[in-house]
Design an enzyme around this catalytic site. Structure first.
Site: not given
Length: 290
Positions: A32, A37, A53, A144, A149, A162
């Site tokens: 993902g 990143g 990540k 977000d 997420n 995230d």
């Protein structure tokens, strides 16, 4: 396949009972990407799987600041519905953030493979709300919230992820951050005097709508068209085909005035979230407790 040796030892807490050390590790397949990143599956020299990540340290200053902010938040959080931070490593201009591996990936990947009904969406939403309550009790706005997420384990456990855009609500937040289709009107409308925790609740309503319809909110509009409607205070359409409880839950979240939106704690008492026995005693028009 890339192989790494850690500059320093990272301790992993496994099941809350013992620790493993990451000294050598390998990067596997891409699983993902976040606001900053790319995320890979990774494995330690002892066979322990985790998510790594990867972010370039050569990126613009804003991206690096966002990354530092995400690490700072994740280090402080300890909750079953928030992805667990493990550690960091640096290699040749790259920074790797180590996180727990959530096996099924994002809710987007799940609803692309399966049609999610009320029972599944209710279970996922309950866990999202528990994570949001944890954040909001600490005056943290995620900023977000969307299916991309939110991560899902094979067990059905859900994790918020995230935190690159997260912000502590010491004062009302004023920057226009987030993803267009899930933004609250007060985030888009610059005439308003900042925004707070309620912005996450609007995004949650859009996320529940997304899970049930398998489409992003305001589909098929372009993002600029969606922002225009949001700025005018026009919520995304809620299909009549959804259940009464689901429609009412989404409607409560999508109140244009943020002061009229229920809190995460209140929404946990909504009939869409509660067991059927409890739901039968709650009126759809007043289905959260104050």
């Amino acid at each position: 396949m890339r192989f790494f040796e850690c500059d320093s030892t990272n301790n992993i807490l496994v099941d809350g009972t013992f620790r493993r050390n990451i000294s050598c590790w390998q990067v596997g397949q891409t699983i993902g990407s976040g606001s900053v990143g790319t995320v890979y599956e990774a494995i330690t020299n002892e066979g322990f799987f985790f998510a790594a990540k990867e972010v370039s340290l050569l990126d613009e200053v804003q991206s690096i600041h966002q990354l530092e902010q995400e690490i700072a938040f994740l280090r402080e959080f300890e909750h079953e519905n928030i992805v667990q931070y493990i550690g960091t490593d640096r290699h040749e201009g790259k920074l790797f953030i180590f996180l727990e591996l959530v096996t099924q990936g994002s809710v987007v990947k799940v609803y692309q493979k399966y049609h999610l009904g009320d029972s599944q969406v209710s279970s996922y939403t309950r866990q999202i709300l528990n994570g949001l309550k944890y954040l909001h009790d600490r005056n943290v706005v995620h900023r977000d919230i969307k299916c991309a997420n939110i991560l899902v384990h094979t067990s059905g456990s859900v994790k918020l992820a995230d935190f690159g855009l997260a912000k502590t609500k010491l004062n009302e937040v004023k920057s226009c951050k987030g993803t267009a289709f899930w933004m609250a009107p007060e985030v888009v409308n610059r005439k308003m005097h900042g925004y707070g925790l309620a912005a996450d609740i609007w995004s949650l309503g859009c996320t529940v709508l997304e899970m049930l319809t398998r489409q992003i909110p305001y589909s098929p509009l372009e993002w600029m068209q969606a922002l225009f409607k949001i700025g005018q205070g026009i919520p995304p359409p809620i299909p009549d085909s959804l259940s009464i409880d689901a429609r009412d839950f989404i409607h409560q979240c999508l109140q244009v005035n943020p002061e009229n939106r229920p809190t995460a704690a209140q929404l946990l008492k909504h009939s869409f979230i509660c067991a059927e026995a409890t739901a039968s005693f709650i009126s759809p028009r007043n289905s959260f407790a104050s």
